[in-house]
Motif scaffolding. Structure first.
Motif, PDB file in Angstrom:
ATOM      1  N   ALA A 199       0.839  -1.199   0.000  1.00  0.00           N
ATOM      2  CA  ALA A 199       0.000   0.000   0.000  1.00  0.00           C
ATOM      3  C   ALA A 199       0.873   1.248   0.000  1.00  0.00           C
ATOM      4  CB  ALA A 199      -0.930  -0.004   1.212  1.00  0.00           C
ATOM      5  N   LEU A 200       1.911   1.234   0.817  1.00  0.00           N
ATOM      6  CA  LEU A 200       2.821   2.380   0.876  1.00  0.00           C
ATOM      7  C   LEU A 200       3.550   2.569  -0.448  1.00  0.00           C
ATOM      8  CD1 LEU A 200       4.144   4.671   2.433  1.00  0.00           C
ATOM      9  CD2 LEU A 200       5.827   3.011   3.253  1.00  0.00           C
ATOM     10  N   GLN A 201       3.971   1.478  -1.073  1.00  0.00           N
ATOM     11  CA  GLN A 201       4.639   1.578  -2.378  1.00  0.00           C
ATOM     12  C   GLN A 201       3.725   2.233  -3.412  1.00  0.00           C
ATOM     13  OE1 GLN A 201       5.528  -2.587  -2.786  1.00  0.00           O
ATOM     14  NE2 GLN A 201       7.657  -2.331  -2.172  1.00  0.00           N
ATOM     15  N   ASP A 261       8.946   6.474   5.797  1.00  0.00           N
ATOM     16  CA  ASP A 261       9.906   7.514   6.114  1.00  0.00           C
ATOM     17  C   ASP A 261       9.173   8.828   6.392  1.00  0.00           C
ATOM     18  OD1 ASP A 261       9.133   8.400   3.582  1.00  0.00           O
ATOM     19  OD2 ASP A 261      10.930   7.638   2.617  1.00  0.00           O
ATOM     20  N   ALA A 262       9.917   9.840   6.787  1.00  0.00           N
ATOM     21  CA  ALA A 262       9.316  11.120   7.164  1.00  0.00           C
ATOM     22  C   ALA A 262       8.554  11.759   6.008  1.00  0.00           C
ATOM     23  CB  ALA A 262      10.395  12.068   7.689  1.00  0.00           C
ATOM     24  N   ALA A 263       9.092  11.667   4.789  1.00  0.00           N
ATOM     25  CA  ALA A 263       8.426  12.282   3.636  1.00  0.00           C
ATOM     26  C   ALA A 263       7.097  11.594   3.331  1.00  0.00           C
ATOM     27  CB  ALA A 263       9.341  12.227   2.408  1.00  0.00           C
ATOM     28  N   SER A 264       7.089  10.261   3.414  1.00  0.00           N
ATOM     29  CA  SER A 264       5.849   9.520   3.151  1.00  0.00           C
ATOM     30  C   SER A 264       4.812   9.798   4.229  1.00  0.00           C
ATOM     31  CB  SER A 264       6.138   8.016   3.084  1.00  0.00           C
ATOM     32  OG  SER A 264       6.993   7.735   2.007  1.00  0.00           O
ATOM     33  N   ALA A 305       4.402   5.859  -5.192  1.00  0.00           N
ATOM     34  CA  ALA A 305       4.423   5.980  -6.652  1.00  0.00           C
ATOM     35  C   ALA A 305       3.425   7.025  -7.133  1.00  0.00           C
ATOM     36  CB  ALA A 305       4.127   4.632  -7.304  1.00  0.00           C
ATOM     37  N   ASN A 306       2.242   7.061  -6.532  1.00  0.00           N
ATOM     38  CA  ASN A 306       1.210   8.013  -6.942  1.00  0.00           C
ATOM     39  C   ASN A 306       1.487   9.441  -6.509  1.00  0.00           C
ATOM     40  OD1 ASN A 306      -0.268   6.011  -8.174  1.00  0.00           O
ATOM     41  ND2 ASN A 306      -1.654   5.711  -6.470  1.00  0.00           N
ATOM     42  N   HIS A 307       2.413   9.620  -5.578  1.00  0.00           N
ATOM     43  CA  HIS A 307       2.697  10.962  -5.064  1.00  0.00           C
ATOM     44  C   HIS A 307       4.135  11.396  -5.338  1.00  0.00           C
ATOM     45  CE1 HIS A 307      -1.030   9.949  -3.003  1.00  0.00           C
ATOM     46  NE2 HIS A 307      -1.222  11.251  -3.003  1.00  0.00           N
ATOM     47  N   ASP A 308       4.762  10.767  -6.328  1.00  0.00           N
ATOM     48  CA  ASP A 308       6.122  11.122  -6.743  1.00  0.00           C
ATOM     49  C   ASP A 308       7.106  11.183  -5.578  1.00  0.00           C
ATOM     50  OD1 ASP A 308       5.392  11.335  -9.459  1.00  0.00           O
ATOM     51  OD2 ASP A 308       4.593  13.339  -9.096  1.00  0.00           O
ATOM     52  N   PRO A 343      10.775   5.739  -3.872  1.00  0.00           N
ATOM     53  CA  PRO A 343      10.211   4.414  -3.588  1.00  0.00           C
ATOM     54  C   PRO A 343      10.997   3.676  -2.509  1.00  0.00           C
ATOM     55  CG  PRO A 343      11.488   4.329  -5.587  1.00  0.00           C
ATOM     56  CD  PRO A 343      11.486   5.776  -5.141  1.00  0.00           C
ATOM     57  N   THR A 344      10.925   4.167  -1.283  1.00  0.00           N
ATOM     58  CA  THR A 344      11.704   3.576  -0.193  1.00  0.00           C
ATOM     59  C   THR A 344      11.075   2.300   0.367  1.00  0.00           C
ATOM     60  OG1 THR A 344      10.552   4.843   1.509  1.00  0.00           O
ATOM     61  CG2 THR A 344      12.526   5.855   0.516  1.00  0.00           C
TER      62      THR A 344
END
Length: 91
Positions: free
Chosen positions: A36-38, A53-56, A42-45, A48-49
Motif C-alpha cells: 500500500a505504501l509503495q 519515512d518522514a516524507a511519506s 508511486a502516486n505521489h512522486d 520508492p523507499t
C-alpha cells in the motif's frame, strides 16, 4: 479515527481511507502495508523507499483531511482528490 491508535495504526487507517488497502489496521507493518505504501509513494512522486519515512508520513497526513460529519461517519479526501464519505464500519 480511533483515538487509542498507535502511530502505525493511524497511518494504516489513513492509507485504507485513502484507498490503498494496507491490510489489517493493527499496528503491525506487514507485506500488505508495504505494498500500500509503495502504491502511495508511486502516486505521489515520492522516493520508492518501501518504508514509512518522514516524507511519506508527511504526505499521507497532509493529504488526509478527515472530520466526522455525523457520529460514525467520516468525510475525507481520497488519493484522487475526491471528497468521500464512509461509515465507521466501512473503514
Amino acid at each position: 479515527m480511533n483515538s487509542s491508535y498507535t502511530g502505525l495504526q493511524y497511518l494504516e487507517e489513513a492509507l485504507a481511507i485513502l484507498g490503498y488497502t494496507p491490510g489489517a489496521v493493527d499496528g503491525q507493518w506487514d507485506a500488505a502495508a508495504t505494498r500500500a505504501l509503495q502504491r502511495f509513494q508511486a502516486n505521489h512522486d515520492l522516493p520508492p523507499t518501501s518504508t514509512m519515512d518522514a516524507a511519506s508520513e508527511a504526505a499521507i497526513l497532509a493529504g488526509f483531511v478527515e472530520f466526522e460529519e455525523e457520529p460514525g461517519t467520516h468525510v475525507y479526501i481520497d488519493h484522487t482528490g475526491q471528497l468521500k464519505s464512509a461509515s465507521a464500519d466501512q473503514i
